[in-house]
Scaffold this motif. Structure first.
Motif, mmCIF file in Angstrom:
data_model
loop_
_atom_site.group_PDB
_atom_site.id
_atom_site.type_symbol
_atom_site.label_atom_id
_atom_site.label_comp_id
_atom_site.label_asym_id
_atom_site.label_seq_id
_atom_site.Cartn_x
_atom_site.Cartn_y
_atom_site.Cartn_z
ATOM 1 N N PHE A 117 0.827 -1.206 0.000
ATOM 2 C CA PHE A 117 0.000 0.000 0.000
ATOM 3 C C PHE A 117 0.862 1.257 0.000
ATOM 4 C CE2 PHE A 117 -3.783 -2.330 2.196
ATOM 5 C CZ PHE A 117 -4.141 -2.871 0.980
ATOM 6 N N SER A 118 1.962 1.227 0.743
ATOM 7 C CA SER A 118 2.848 2.390 0.772
ATOM 8 C C SER A 118 3.527 2.597 -0.575
ATOM 9 C CB SER A 118 3.902 2.219 1.876
ATOM 10 O OG SER A 118 3.288 2.144 3.148
ATOM 11 N N LYS A 119 3.874 1.513 -1.238
ATOM 12 C CA LYS A 119 4.473 1.613 -2.568
ATOM 13 C C LYS A 119 3.504 2.245 -3.553
ATOM 14 C CE LYS A 119 6.276 -1.196 -6.378
ATOM 15 N NZ LYS A 119 6.504 -2.563 -6.885
ATOM 16 N N VAL A 120 2.254 1.803 -3.521
ATOM 17 C CA VAL A 120 1.241 2.321 -4.443
ATOM 18 C C VAL A 120 0.952 3.797 -4.167
ATOM 19 C CG1 VAL A 120 -1.184 2.162 -5.108
ATOM 20 C CG2 VAL A 120 0.167 0.081 -4.863
ATOM 21 N N ALA A 121 0.867 4.157 -2.889
ATOM 22 C CA ALA A 121 0.502 5.523 -2.515
ATOM 23 C C ALA A 121 1.663 6.503 -2.650
ATOM 24 C CB ALA A 121 -0.015 5.545 -1.085
ATOM 25 N N GLY A 122 2.887 5.995 -2.614
ATOM 26 C CA GLY A 122 4.049 6.885 -2.653
ATOM 27 C C GLY A 122 4.331 7.545 -1.326
ATOM 28 N N ARG A 123 3.699 7.036 -0.276
ATOM 29 C CA ARG A 123 3.937 7.527 1.086
ATOM 30 C C ARG A 123 3.444 6.454 2.053
ATOM 31 N NH1 ARG A 123 -0.762 8.554 4.583
ATOM 32 N NH2 ARG A 123 -2.322 9.799 3.481
ATOM 33 N N PRO A 124 3.857 6.497 3.320
ATOM 34 C CA PRO A 124 3.460 5.437 4.250
ATOM 35 C C PRO A 124 1.944 5.337 4.414
ATOM 36 C CG PRO A 124 5.282 6.692 5.167
ATOM 37 C CD PRO A 124 4.829 7.437 3.934
ATOM 38 N N VAL A 125 1.449 4.111 4.323
ATOM 39 C CA VAL A 125 0.033 3.827 4.554
ATOM 40 C C VAL A 125 -0.045 2.655 5.522
ATOM 41 C CG1 VAL A 125 -2.140 3.043 3.551
ATOM 42 C CG2 VAL A 125 -0.698 4.642 2.284
ATOM 43 N N GLN A 126 -0.786 2.838 6.597
ATOM 44 C CA GLN A 126 -1.015 1.766 7.555
ATOM 45 C C GLN A 126 -2.517 1.600 7.758
ATOM 46 O OE1 GLN A 126 1.320 2.855 11.077
ATOM 47 N NE2 GLN A 126 2.934 1.471 10.397
ATOM 48 N N VAL A 127 -2.962 0.364 7.681
ATOM 49 C CA VAL A 127 -4.387 0.081 7.869
ATOM 50 C C VAL A 127 -4.595 -0.588 9.223
ATOM 51 C CG1 VAL A 127 -4.728 -0.184 5.387
ATOM 52 C CG2 VAL A 127 -4.278 -2.213 6.789
ATOM 53 N N GLN A 128 -5.783 -0.398 9.786
ATOM 54 C CA GLN A 128 -6.183 -1.183 10.946
ATOM 55 C C GLN A 128 -6.741 -2.499 10.436
ATOM 56 O OE1 GLN A 128 -8.541 2.020 13.210
ATOM 57 N NE2 GLN A 128 -7.788 0.681 14.838
ATOM 58 N N PHE A 129 -6.238 -3.595 10.986
ATOM 59 C CA PHE A 129 -6.562 -4.910 10.427
ATOM 60 C C PHE A 129 -6.748 -5.911 11.554
ATOM 61 C CE2 PHE A 129 -4.415 -8.972 8.933
ATOM 62 C CZ PHE A 129 -5.538 -9.481 8.302
ATOM 63 N N THR A 130 -7.913 -6.549 11.590
ATOM 64 C CA THR A 130 -8.158 -7.601 12.571
ATOM 65 C C THR A 130 -8.699 -8.840 11.860
ATOM 66 O OG1 THR A 130 -8.684 -5.981 14.282
ATOM 67 C CG2 THR A 130 -9.347 -8.251 14.686
ATOM 68 N N PRO A 131 -7.953 -9.951 11.901
ATOM 69 C CA PRO A 131 -8.454 -11.200 11.325
ATOM 70 C C PRO A 131 -9.250 -11.996 12.360
ATOM 71 C CG PRO A 131 -6.176 -11.470 11.965
ATOM 72 C CD PRO A 131 -6.554 -10.060 12.353
ATOM 73 N N HIS A 132 -10.196 -12.783 11.884
ATOM 74 C CA HIS A 132 -11.012 -13.642 12.738
ATOM 75 C C HIS A 132 -11.020 -15.048 12.150
ATOM 76 C CE1 HIS A 132 -12.500 -9.553 13.310
ATOM 77 N NE2 HIS A 132 -12.944 -9.921 14.495
ATOM 78 N N LEU A 133 -10.892 -16.040 13.016
ATOM 79 C CA LEU A 133 -10.945 -17.436 12.575
ATOM 80 C C LEU A 133 -12.375 -17.940 12.688
ATOM 81 C CD1 LEU A 133 -9.036 -19.703 11.611
ATOM 82 C CD2 LEU A 133 -8.890 -20.459 13.988
ATOM 83 N N VAL A 134 -12.910 -18.433 11.568
ATOM 84 C CA VAL A 134 -14.295 -18.913 11.555
ATOM 85 C C VAL A 134 -14.311 -20.427 11.316
ATOM 86 C CG1 VAL A 134 -15.204 -16.706 10.754
ATOM 87 C CG2 VAL A 134 -14.560 -18.431 9.075
ATOM 88 N N PRO A 135 -15.309 -21.130 11.838
ATOM 89 C CA PRO A 135 -15.371 -22.590 11.682
ATOM 90 C C PRO A 135 -15.874 -23.004 10.308
ATOM 91 C CG PRO A 135 -17.217 -21.823 12.988
ATOM 92 C CD PRO A 135 -16.355 -20.621 12.736
ATOM 93 N N ALA A 136 -15.084 -22.714 9.300
ATOM 94 C CA ALA A 136 -15.370 -23.119 7.920
ATOM 95 C C ALA A 136 -14.076 -23.667 7.337
ATOM 96 C CB ALA A 136 -15.859 -21.923 7.103
ATOM 97 N N ASN A 137 -14.189 -24.507 6.338
ATOM 98 C CA ASN A 137 -12.996 -25.127 5.753
ATOM 99 C C ASN A 137 -12.244 -24.195 4.813
ATOM 100 O OD1 ASN A 137 -13.479 -27.547 7.082
ATOM 101 N ND2 ASN A 137 -14.701 -28.369 5.396
ATOM 102 N N ARG A 138 -12.989 -23.448 3.993
ATOM 103 C CA ARG A 138 -12.374 -22.608 2.966
ATOM 104 C C ARG A 138 -13.017 -21.223 2.973
ATOM 105 N NH1 ARG A 138 -10.176 -24.904 -1.986
ATOM 106 N NH2 ARG A 138 -9.870 -27.155 -1.833
#
Length: 342
Positions: free
Chosen positions: A219-240
Motif C-alpha cells: 500500500f505504501s508503494k502504491v501511494a508513494g507515502r506510508p500507509v497503515q491500515v487497521q486490520f483484525t483477522p477472525h478465525l471462523v469454523p469453515a474449511n475454505r
C-alpha cells in the motif's frame, strides 16, 4: 509442449490443492512430489480424494532429481522454504507459497517473522506474486513469491482505490474472516473441532498479524507515502474462504467506478453491482475473487467487501496463475473451473 512440475510440501493443504488444479492442466505433468514427513507413502494414502490420479510417490526433497524439472512449486513453511530454495539449481523456475520472499526489506522480514533471512541473494531476485498487478515482472521471473491469502484479499479490495486516491488513506479499517485451512494442516489444539466449532474469534489483534508487513509494503508503494491500515483477522469454523470487509472514507460510486475500471479485463476478479455484497459460498473451490461496494448510512463512507478461496485464489490457484505466465502458457489454463455450490 508438456512441462515437468515438482511440488515440495505436497502433503499440506496447498500442496494437495496444487495437485487438484494441475490434474486438469493441459500443459503440466507432475513428475515429483516432495513431502519429508510422509515420504514413502502415496498421495492416495495421504489424500484419498486424489486416488484417481496417476501420481508419483511422495519422497524426501533430497531424493528429487531436479535436472528434468521445468518449474517447482514450494509449499513449505516459512524459514524452511528459504533454506530449501537456496539449495535448488540456480536456473530452476520456482513459485514459493511461503512467506519467505514476500517482503523486500530483510529488516521487515525479521520484524514480522522473528529470524534473519537466510537466502538474501534469492530474496533480491524474487518478484511479488500478486498476479493482476505484477504480471509483466512475473512472466520474466525465475522466483515468484506468492502472497499471503489475507494480504491478497485486502489488496484486491483496496489497492486500486489507494492508487486512484479515491479513499482517505488514513482511515482504512479491515475486518477479515478466514477459514481454518488458512492455518495449515499440522495438528494444533486450538483447531480441534471441539475448540473451534460453534463460535469464532479474533486473533493476532492490535496490529500483530504478519500479513500487515505485506499491506505496509504494497500500500505504501502504491501511494508513494506510508500507509497503515487497521486490520483484525477472525478465525471462523469453515474449511475454505476469506471475507474481508473494509471500512473506508470516500464516495461509494467513485469507489465502484474505480474498481470496475481496474478489473474490467481481469478474468478472475468480478466486481458486483453497487449495493451487492459477496459471499465465500459463491467462490468456494475456484480462482475467482468477488468484490462488492456498499454505501454506508454515514455520508461519505462506504464498505468494500471481497471474498476469495484462501487455498485457491489466495494461494495455490494464484501460484498456478503465476506459473502459467512464467512458462509462457495461457494465464487462465487449469483455472477456469466454476465454484462449488452448495
Amino acid at each position: 509442449m508438456t512441462h515437468n512440475i515438482a511440488i515440495l510440501g505436497a502433503s499440506g493443504y496447498t500442496g494437495a490443492e496444487l495437485v487438484r488444479l494441475i490434474a486438469g492442466h493441459s500443459s503440466m505433468k507432475i513428475t515429483a512430489l516432495g513431502a519429508n514427513s510422509k515420504a514413502g507413502q502415496t498421495m492416495a494414502e495421504v489424500f484419498p480424494h486424489l486416488r484417481h490420479l496417476d501420481l508419483p510417490a511422495l519422497v524426501t526433497i533430497d531424493e528429487i532429481d531436479f535436472s528434468g524439472i521445468d518449474l517447482c512449486f514450494c509449499a513449505l513453511p516459512h524459514k524452511t522454504s528459504q533454506e530449501v530454495i537456496a539449495a535448488l539449481p540456480p536456473d530452476l523456475k520456482v513459485v514459493d507459497l511461503s512467506a519467505d520472499f514476500r517482503l523486500r526489506d530483510p529488516a521487515a522480514y525479521k520484524k514480522w517473522y522473528g529470524n534473519d533471512h537466510a537466502a538474501l541473494a534469492q530474496q533480491e531476485e524474487a518478484v511479488y506474486g500478486l498476479t493482476e498487478f505484477y504480471r509483466e515482472e512475473i512472466a520474466s521471473a525465475r522466483l515468484v513469491a506468492g502472497t499471503g491469502c489475507n494480504a491478497a484479499t485486502g489488496q484486491f479490495a483496496l489497492r486500486p482505490l489507494i492508487a486512484a486516491g479515491v479513499i482517505d488513506l488514513d482511515e482504512i479499517i479491515m475486518d477479515l474472516k478466514c477459514a481454518v485451512s488458512g492455518a495449515g494442516r499440522s495438528l494444533k489444539e486450538n483447531l480441534l473441532h471441539a475448540e473451534l466449532s460453534e463460535g469464532y474469534h479474533a486473533y493476532s489483534v492490535g496490529g500483530t498479524h504478519r500479513h500487515l508487513g505485506e499491506f505496509d509494503q504494497e500500500f505504501s508503494k502504491v501511494a508513494g507515502r506510508p500507509v497503515q491500515v487497521q486490520f483484525t483477522p477472525h478465525l471462523v469454523p469453515a474449511n475454505r474462504g476469506i471475507l474481508a470487509t473494509c471500512y473506508v472514507k470516500g464516495d461509494a460510486q467513485a469507489i465502484l467506478d474505480t474498481l470496475e475500471k481496474a478489473y474490467e479485463a481481469e478474468p478472475f476478479i468480478k466486481v458486483l453491482p453497487l449495493g451487492e455484497a459477496p459471499s465465500t459460498r459463491h467462490i468456494r473451490g475456484s480462482n475467482f475473487c468477488h468484490i462488492g461496494v456498499v454505501r454506508d448510512r454515514i455520508e461519505g463512507r462506504a464498505l468494500v467487501i471481497a471474498a476469495l478461496d484462501n487455498l485457491t485464489k489466495g494461494s495455490s490457484g494464484q501460484a498456478l496463475q503465476n506459473a502459467n505466465l512464467m512458462l509462457d502458457i495461457e494465464e487462465t489454463e487449469g483455472l477456469m473451473m466454476a465454484p462449488l455450490f452448495p
